[in-house]
Scaffold this motif. Structure first.
Motif, PDB file in Angstrom:
ATOM      1  N   TYR A   1      -9.674  -4.427  -5.396  1.00  0.00           N
ATOM      2  CA  TYR A   1      -8.323  -4.482  -4.825  1.00  0.00           C
ATOM      3  C   TYR A   1      -7.895  -5.923  -4.576  1.00  0.00           C
ATOM      4  O   TYR A   1      -6.776  -6.335  -4.932  1.00  0.00           O
ATOM      5  CB  TYR A   1      -8.293  -3.671  -3.531  1.00  0.00           C
ATOM      6  CG  TYR A   1      -7.218  -4.074  -2.558  1.00  0.00           C
ATOM      7  CD1 TYR A   1      -5.868  -3.841  -2.833  1.00  0.00           C
ATOM      8  CD2 TYR A   1      -7.552  -4.685  -1.338  1.00  0.00           C
ATOM      9  CE1 TYR A   1      -4.888  -4.219  -1.928  1.00  0.00           C
ATOM     10  CE2 TYR A   1      -6.577  -5.054  -0.441  1.00  0.00           C
ATOM     11  CZ  TYR A   1      -5.248  -4.831  -0.740  1.00  0.00           C
ATOM     12  OH  TYR A   1      -4.275  -5.209   0.154  1.00  0.00           O
ATOM     13  N   LEU A   2      -8.774  -6.724  -3.985  1.00  0.00           N
ATOM     14  CA  LEU A   2      -8.428  -8.108  -3.696  1.00  0.00           C
ATOM     15  C   LEU A   2      -8.219  -8.918  -4.967  1.00  0.00           C
ATOM     16  O   LEU A   2      -7.354  -9.801  -5.016  1.00  0.00           O
ATOM     17  CB  LEU A   2      -9.513  -8.749  -2.823  1.00  0.00           C
ATOM     18  CG  LEU A   2      -9.605  -8.238  -1.381  1.00  0.00           C
ATOM     19  CD1 LEU A   2     -10.768  -8.885  -0.656  1.00  0.00           C
ATOM     20  CD2 LEU A   2      -8.300  -8.481  -0.615  1.00  0.00           C
TER      21      LEU A   2
ATOM     22  N   GLU B   1      -3.597 -10.276   3.906  1.00  0.00           N
ATOM     23  CA  GLU B   1      -4.574 -10.523   2.845  1.00  0.00           C
ATOM     24  C   GLU B   1      -3.911 -11.047   1.583  1.00  0.00           C
ATOM     25  O   GLU B   1      -4.507 -11.846   0.844  1.00  0.00           O
ATOM     26  CB  GLU B   1      -5.355  -9.240   2.547  1.00  0.00           C
ATOM     27  CG  GLU B   1      -6.327  -8.869   3.638  1.00  0.00           C
ATOM     28  CD  GLU B   1      -7.283  -7.766   3.225  1.00  0.00           C
ATOM     29  OE1 GLU B   1      -8.510  -7.968   3.371  1.00  0.00           O
ATOM     30  OE2 GLU B   1      -6.809  -6.716   2.763  1.00  0.00           O
TER      31      GLU B   1
ATOM     32  N   ARG C   1     -13.375  -0.029  -4.756  1.00  0.00           N
ATOM     33  CA  ARG C   1     -14.028  -1.155  -4.078  1.00  0.00           C
ATOM     34  C   ARG C   1     -12.970  -2.138  -3.590  1.00  0.00           C
ATOM     35  O   ARG C   1     -11.988  -2.428  -4.290  1.00  0.00           O
ATOM     36  CB  ARG C   1     -14.972  -1.883  -5.036  1.00  0.00           C
ATOM     37  CG  ARG C   1     -16.084  -1.028  -5.628  1.00  0.00           C
ATOM     38  CD  ARG C   1     -17.107  -1.908  -6.333  1.00  0.00           C
ATOM     39  NE  ARG C   1     -16.466  -2.887  -7.201  1.00  0.00           N
ATOM     40  CZ  ARG C   1     -17.038  -4.046  -7.536  1.00  0.00           C
ATOM     41  NH1 ARG C   1     -18.210  -4.376  -7.061  1.00  0.00           N
ATOM     42  NH2 ARG C   1     -16.404  -4.880  -8.354  1.00  0.00           N
ATOM     43  N   LYS C   2     -13.200  -2.673  -2.418  1.00  0.00           N
ATOM     44  CA  LYS C   2     -12.243  -3.639  -1.882  1.00  0.00           C
ATOM     45  C   LYS C   2     -12.204  -4.895  -2.739  1.00  0.00           C
ATOM     46  O   LYS C   2     -11.156  -5.531  -2.861  1.00  0.00           O
ATOM     47  CB  LYS C   2     -12.593  -3.996  -0.436  1.00  0.00           C
ATOM     48  CG  LYS C   2     -11.583  -4.968   0.154  1.00  0.00           C
ATOM     49  CD  LYS C   2     -11.523  -4.935   1.647  1.00  0.00           C
ATOM     50  CE  LYS C   2     -10.386  -5.830   2.133  1.00  0.00           C
ATOM     51  NZ  LYS C   2     -10.320  -5.918   3.594  1.00  0.00           N
ATOM     52  N   GLU C   3     -13.328  -5.269  -3.343  1.00  0.00           N
ATOM     53  CA  GLU C   3     -13.354  -6.455  -4.191  1.00  0.00           C
ATOM     54  C   GLU C   3     -12.373  -6.326  -5.350  1.00  0.00           C
ATOM     55  O   GLU C   3     -11.690  -7.289  -5.712  1.00  0.00           O
ATOM     56  CB  GLU C   3     -14.771  -6.697  -4.730  1.00  0.00           C
ATOM     57  CG  GLU C   3     -15.804  -7.046  -3.661  1.00  0.00           C
ATOM     58  CD  GLU C   3     -16.376  -5.815  -2.975  1.00  0.00           C
ATOM     59  OE1 GLU C   3     -15.913  -4.678  -3.264  1.00  0.00           O
ATOM     60  OE2 GLU C   3     -17.283  -5.978  -2.133  1.00  0.00           O
TER      61      GLU C   3
ATOM     62  N   PRO D   1      -6.383   2.988  -1.179  1.00  0.00           N
ATOM     63  CA  PRO D   1      -7.827   3.152  -1.054  1.00  0.00           C
ATOM     64  C   PRO D   1      -8.272   4.583  -1.334  1.00  0.00           C
ATOM     65  O   PRO D   1      -9.468   4.857  -1.393  1.00  0.00           O
ATOM     66  CB  PRO D   1      -8.091   2.778   0.405  1.00  0.00           C
ATOM     67  CG  PRO D   1      -6.824   3.145   1.106  1.00  0.00           C
ATOM     68  CD  PRO D   1      -5.711   2.898   0.124  1.00  0.00           C
TER      69      PRO D   1
ATOM     70  N   GLN E   1       0.838  -1.195   0.000  1.00  0.00           N
ATOM     71  CA  GLN E   1       0.000   0.000   0.000  1.00  0.00           C
ATOM     72  C   GLN E   1       0.872   1.244   0.000  1.00  0.00           C
ATOM     73  O   GLN E   1       1.795   1.370   0.809  1.00  0.00           O
ATOM     74  CB  GLN E   1      -0.914  -0.005   1.224  1.00  0.00           C
ATOM     75  CG  GLN E   1      -1.994   1.052   1.178  1.00  0.00           C
ATOM     76  CD  GLN E   1      -2.961   0.906   2.331  1.00  0.00           C
ATOM     77  OE1 GLN E   1      -2.752   1.441   3.404  1.00  0.00           O
ATOM     78  NE2 GLN E   1      -4.030   0.162   2.106  1.00  0.00           N
TER      79      GLN E   1
END
Length: 320
Positions: free
Chosen positions: A223-224, A249, A219-221, A204, A175
């Protein structure tokens, strides 16, 4: 029991998420009247910090037990010290005198708070996120700290491990933040690009200007997915982190980590199948042997949310 969780900060950080999880777990274990107070103003300068300390002290007087962070622990202790029935839980994510905090911060932490925790364990206890910090506090200050790690549900990450195809030439650089070792990244990124790798920092928040490649994820989705698609995460921090949620993660989605030595990040990386390097050249050598190591998310089972009750139990017993 009146339980107060007291913190400060304008953003929802990993540390805040960890503290909230601990707070909610204690509420579930104990018959308490609970409050959470987070001071979100940006405090800068001696007068502003004194005002923050006064506000923290004022709120602490209304509680029986206070969960708080290092910068607020001193005014909290001043507020409750005369009442032998009141207690404080100090959540200490890491301990690194070279992390850029003012010298006064560590003077107060070392000479007073940690010594108080050692002398009065029935009144003040420290909570750590990794066993390396437990060992350090025990050895240096005689403090017996509780372990409450960052806990994650495994189920949301299983699908990404199964379904997302790795891109051999895609590398996640962690990050983008002030913790990043920019000097080392300036040496490493050109070497990676010469080998045909595409690199990116994740963020983020929107980044207006940066000398490094940064991808902003709304969206975190998303990023993952990008994290799962990467062949490796190379996370190089100048600060010894408590326990990197980004690295955690990364392992959970099946992407191994390379990091610098030190702190909870090294502990996590060695535990879950990653590698530790000391220089840009050494990291490039590790990448050349990429097929010899892989993420081992199954070894992170002790840090699944299903284990919450196990970790919170000794803390709840101390409060009782």
């Amino acid at each position: 029991m009146r339980l107060l969780y007291l913190s400060h900060g304008s953003r929802h950080t990993g540390g805040y998420a960890h503290e909230q999880h601990l707070f909610e777990a204690l509420k579930a274990q104990l018959p308490v009247e609970s409050r959470e107070i987070r001071f979100t103003e940006h405090f800068k300068g001696p007068l502003a910090w004194l005002r923050l300390g006064w506000m923290a002290s004022r709120e602490a007087k209304k509680a029986d037990t206070v969960i708080t962070v290092a910068r607020l622990a001193w005014p909290v202790w001043l507020a409750i010290r005369r009442n032998p029935d009141k207690k404080m839980l100090l959540v200490l994510h890491n301990y690194d005198p070279n992390d850029g905090k003012p010298k006064l911060f560590y003077r107060l932490l070392d000479r007073f708070l940690l010594n108080i925790a050692s002398a009065y364990p029935e009144r003040v206890r420290v909570v750590c996120v990794a066993t390396c910090w437990q060992r350090l506090l025990q050895k240096r200050f005689g403090v017996a700290a509780f372990l409450y790690p960052n806990l994650f549900p495994d189920e949301p990450y299983q699908r990404l491990r199964r379904e997302v195809k790795k891109s051999a030439k895609l590398i996640h650089l962690g990050q983008g933040s002030a913790k990043a070792n920019q000097i080392l990244y300036r040496k490493l990124i050109p070497l990676l690009e010469q080998r045909g790798y595409t690199c990116f920092f994740s963020s983020p928040e929107a980044v207006v200007r940066s000398e490094f490649p940064v991808r902003h994820f709304l969206r975190k989705e998303d990023y993952l997915f990008a994290l799962a698609e990467s062949s490796v995460s190379i996370i190089l921090n100048r600060v010894r982190e408590g326990w990197s949620r980004v690295a955690h993660e990364s392992f959970l989605v099946g992407t191994p980590v390379i990091c610098l030595p030190g702190g909870g990040l090294e502990e996590l990386t060695r535990l879950a199948g990653g590698r530790v390097g000391h220089s840009a050249e050494e990291i490039m050598g590790i990448l050349d042997l990429r097929e010899t190591f892989a993420a081992k998310p199954e070894l992170l089972a002790p840090f699944h949310t299903e284990r919450t009750a196990e970790y919170v139990k000794p803390i709840a017993q101390w409060l009782k």
